[in-house]
Write an enzyme that holds these catalytic residues in place. Sequence first.
Site: not given
Ligand code: GLA
Length: 394
Positions: A35-36, A38, A125-129, A179
């Site tokens: 996490e954090h 990328d 935080g499940l990347s809907s975007s 994501d």
């Molecule tokens: C969000 C960002 C990702 C990543 C995470 C943290 O999901 O879109 O690129 O940085 O936070 O790991």
Amino acid sequence: MNISQLKKEFVKIYGGDESDIRVFASPGRVNLIGEHTDYNGGYVFPAALKMNTTVLARKRDDDIIRLKATDLENIVEADIKKLDSYKGIKWGDYQIGVMYILSEAGYTIVGADLLYHDTVPHGSGLSSSAANEVSTALCFATLSNEKNGKNEKVDMIEMAKISQKAEREYAGVNCGIMDQFASSMGKENHAIFLDCKTLDFSLVPLDLGNKKIVISNTNKKHALGSSKYNERRAECEKGLEILKSAMPEKNFLGEISKEEFDTHKHLITDEVILKRVTHVIEEDDRVLRAVDALKCGDIETFGKLMNSSHDSLRDNYEVSCFELDTMVDEARKIKGVIGSRMTGAGFGGCTVSIVDGASVDEYIEKVGKNYEEKTGIKPDFYVTETGDGGKEIL
Ligand code: GLA
């Protein structure tokens, strides 16, 4: 709504019949560890979900794009000759942003009527975007190739990059690549071990035996656009700059090994910067160890690394919050929980836990009750099924 219901809904909104409707879908993701890292050129280990964005599309003969979502009243209209002028509109900027970046990359954007349907919970935080962006990118790249008589398959890694660029330059969120990459390249029953510096990746089978991945939604909405995400990025850049004085050849924190960091960390005198960099360096190392452990079937070690990841995100990177910590603390009280951590950017959203199959019901009941008692918020739980990356549904 299933595909056949969605097609009926589409015809209700836009008329015509179902024969010329195209359907594309791209998933959300859960990050298992890393996490954090990328945007620091490090490693991540996400898996694509079955929850996704489905977009139904029908070409038009003019320059108009019409966008509608199943959970929204209005239709948003855009002109393909002015795609750069919709930044900041209330809904639709993610999609129009992708069209704009595609057009800049040489794709021909065609007029179309669109209907979006999301099953990834928003702000969780499940990347809907990312799901939204990648499905849009795949849809318009496919239509562009067809218009230009190109027979080739859409390059999904390119779609990930275009989607990320749209989110950064159009929607104004300075995200990393994780994501969009997971949404583009995921595979059912696998997680993606990705080196974000080179985009080299491998699909690792998620052989968890009788264990399940449980996602717990705190239902505290996270705000990724918030200044905290960019603040963390800036802190990492500062840390890198200081370390470069001893290792000028390094361009990312992700290129610095734990040993190199230990040798040079005394150069960072600011306590906050030191904590941030410590997280990134150690998290990167945890991803490598976690992937090795999984490949050897050692789920216990994988779980322990997930726990350390959360503790570091809470104490060093400081992106957790009361709700996420409460969810994780309550999870860890359950005997069948192998590991539990926040997933995604933080400050709300979801946790991910590996739970013994036999303990899942107990987990949902007890963690749900205790979490609600302590926070006053009713959580949601998803016993996770992983899915495939973006594709056209024929
Ligand atoms: C969000 C960002 C990702 C990543 C995470 C943290 O999901 O879109 O690129 O940085 O936070 O790991």
